[in-house]
Scaffold this motif. Sequence first.
Motif, PDB file in Angstrom:
ATOM      1  N   LYS A 171      -5.550  -2.487  10.275  1.00  0.00           N
ATOM      2  CA  LYS A 171      -6.076  -3.431   9.294  1.00  0.00           C
ATOM      3  C   LYS A 171      -4.918  -4.077   8.567  1.00  0.00           C
ATOM      4  O   LYS A 171      -3.831  -3.473   8.545  1.00  0.00           O
ATOM      5  CB  LYS A 171      -7.024  -2.754   8.303  1.00  0.00           C
ATOM      6  CG  LYS A 171      -6.585  -1.424   7.722  1.00  0.00           C
ATOM      7  CD  LYS A 171      -5.229  -1.257   7.129  1.00  0.00           C
ATOM      8  CE  LYS A 171      -4.866  -2.077   5.922  1.00  0.00           C
ATOM      9  NZ  LYS A 171      -3.451  -1.760   5.457  1.00  0.00           N
ATOM     10  N   TYR A 197     -10.457   5.424   6.159  1.00  0.00           N
ATOM     11  CA  TYR A 197     -11.162   6.250   5.166  1.00  0.00           C
ATOM     12  C   TYR A 197     -12.631   6.474   5.516  1.00  0.00           C
ATOM     13  O   TYR A 197     -13.273   7.359   4.960  1.00  0.00           O
ATOM     14  CB  TYR A 197     -10.977   5.652   3.759  1.00  0.00           C
ATOM     15  CG  TYR A 197      -9.503   5.509   3.461  1.00  0.00           C
ATOM     16  CD1 TYR A 197      -8.777   6.576   2.945  1.00  0.00           C
ATOM     17  CD2 TYR A 197      -8.808   4.348   3.794  1.00  0.00           C
ATOM     18  CE1 TYR A 197      -7.408   6.470   2.742  1.00  0.00           C
ATOM     19  CE2 TYR A 197      -7.443   4.239   3.604  1.00  0.00           C
ATOM     20  CZ  TYR A 197      -6.750   5.306   3.072  1.00  0.00           C
ATOM     21  OH  TYR A 197      -5.387   5.212   2.892  1.00  0.00           O
ATOM     22  N   ASP A 248      -3.841  -4.850   1.863  1.00  0.00           N
ATOM     23  CA  ASP A 248      -3.251  -3.560   2.234  1.00  0.00           C
ATOM     24  C   ASP A 248      -4.193  -2.410   1.898  1.00  0.00           C
ATOM     25  O   ASP A 248      -4.326  -1.467   2.678  1.00  0.00           O
ATOM     26  CB  ASP A 248      -1.912  -3.377   1.507  1.00  0.00           C
ATOM     27  CG  ASP A 248      -1.031  -2.356   2.211  1.00  0.00           C
ATOM     28  OD1 ASP A 248      -0.930  -2.425   3.447  1.00  0.00           O
ATOM     29  OD2 ASP A 248      -0.469  -1.476   1.534  1.00  0.00           O
TER      30      ASP A 248
END
Length: 367
Positions: A98, A127, A180
């Motif tokens: 990502k 996550y 980020d």
Amino acid sequence: MSDLVRIGIIGAGAVSDYHHVPGINLDPRAELVSICDPNSELLAQRQSDWGKTKVSTRFEDMAEDPDVDAVIIATPNFTHHEIALACIKGGKHVMCEKPLGLNYTESAEMYRAARDANLRHMTAFTYRFAPSMRYVKHLVESGALGVPRHFRSQRFLDWPESSWGWRQSKKLAGAGDLFDMTIHRIDFAQDLLGPIKSICGAVAQFVPRDKTAEGEPCEPSEVDDWSSLIGQFENGAVGVWEGSTLMKGYHNDGFGYEWAEVNGSEGSAAYQLTDPNNILIGKPGQTMEKLPVPDEYLVIDGSPREPHAGVPSTVFRYDLVYEFVSAIVEERDAIPGFDHGASAQLVADSVLESFDKRTWIDINCDL
Ligand SMILES: NC(=O)C1=CN([C@@H]2O[C@H](COP(=O)(O)OP(=O)(O)OC[C@H]3O[C@@H](n4cnc5c(N)ncnc54)[C@H](OP(=O)(O)O)[C@@H]3O)[C@@H](O)[C@H]2O)C=CC1
Ligand SMILES: O=C1CO[C@H](CO)[C@@H](O)[C@@H]1O
């Protein structure tokens, strides 16, 4: 394809070493066969640390290599689009870090190319794989929290104010904390509560970051140190997100402080990165209390990872490779796919647009 899924890593930096190589090593169905990075010294180091593999300094070589079945792209953000399209053209299944691209247009193109070539595609939204996140998702989906009304996420880290390297250039990174860090939280919010339909966002830069960690002068940062949004989901729930790497006192061994919660008509449940094998659960009239994540949520289905081994805030990250390889072996979509990467990207792009125009933005994902 051989009996083993032969994986090539493009970008031999921090995240490959920290998440992806341990994930490949744990999976008996996978084998690391090739590494690509422009830095020959790093390649030599990785060959000694990760095992003898082919090496190359050009991603084009790996994209065309018939002995590579799948690639993991873990390079700076501005390279993802070009590398992914080349690898898809070469017939490789692709997991990409990502943010998927520098903007929604790039990310959507990557999704459509992989989909049309009938290749497996995955966005490395780490996550989602935290045990507590998976259990909170189960509680939402099973109706245990009632009607979901509200989502909140906060990621604060206490990291240095020195240069972030490529991460602080708009051209190379796209944005700062927003692309980020907060983009992960946009993704898991949509995973928990479904599509976001409208957002209002803001970003801020706190420091110039015009010195390297060694104190040498460098180009100042062009990107945000803090990102935030409020939003409405299609299902009627509302959400609020906030993130920064410059929050003093939130160090926690580098993991910072991460909290995400869903509040519903019958209860609340919270995930914390620093305690990923437990959740906090709250019922009407009670105070939130700790609840261990049941065993079946500690690793993803079939993962050979020993659920209680290692640092809990780290080891769940190894399950990403297991999901990618499972999708290849089982010939099914990997989750999260490039479509999820593109959809989160559209929301993140809209945060910047919203702040520029000082207005709410409707999200119209046309994948
Ligand atoms: N999902 C997650 O939790 C995490 C995701 N990330 C994402 O992973 C990506 C990489 O981050 P990180 O590992 O921290 O970055 P690093 O800078 O540590 O590593 C990136 C590596 O890629 C190399 N590289 C640059 N261009 C190319 C290219 N064209 N072909 C092959 N290799 C290239 C770099 O070489 P050189 O330095 O010589 O340019 C460097 O060695 C980013 O997109 C980041 O957002 C990162 C951390 C965690
Ligand atoms: O979640 C993450 C942890 O930190 C990294 C370094 O800033 C990020 O790139 C990554 O997405």
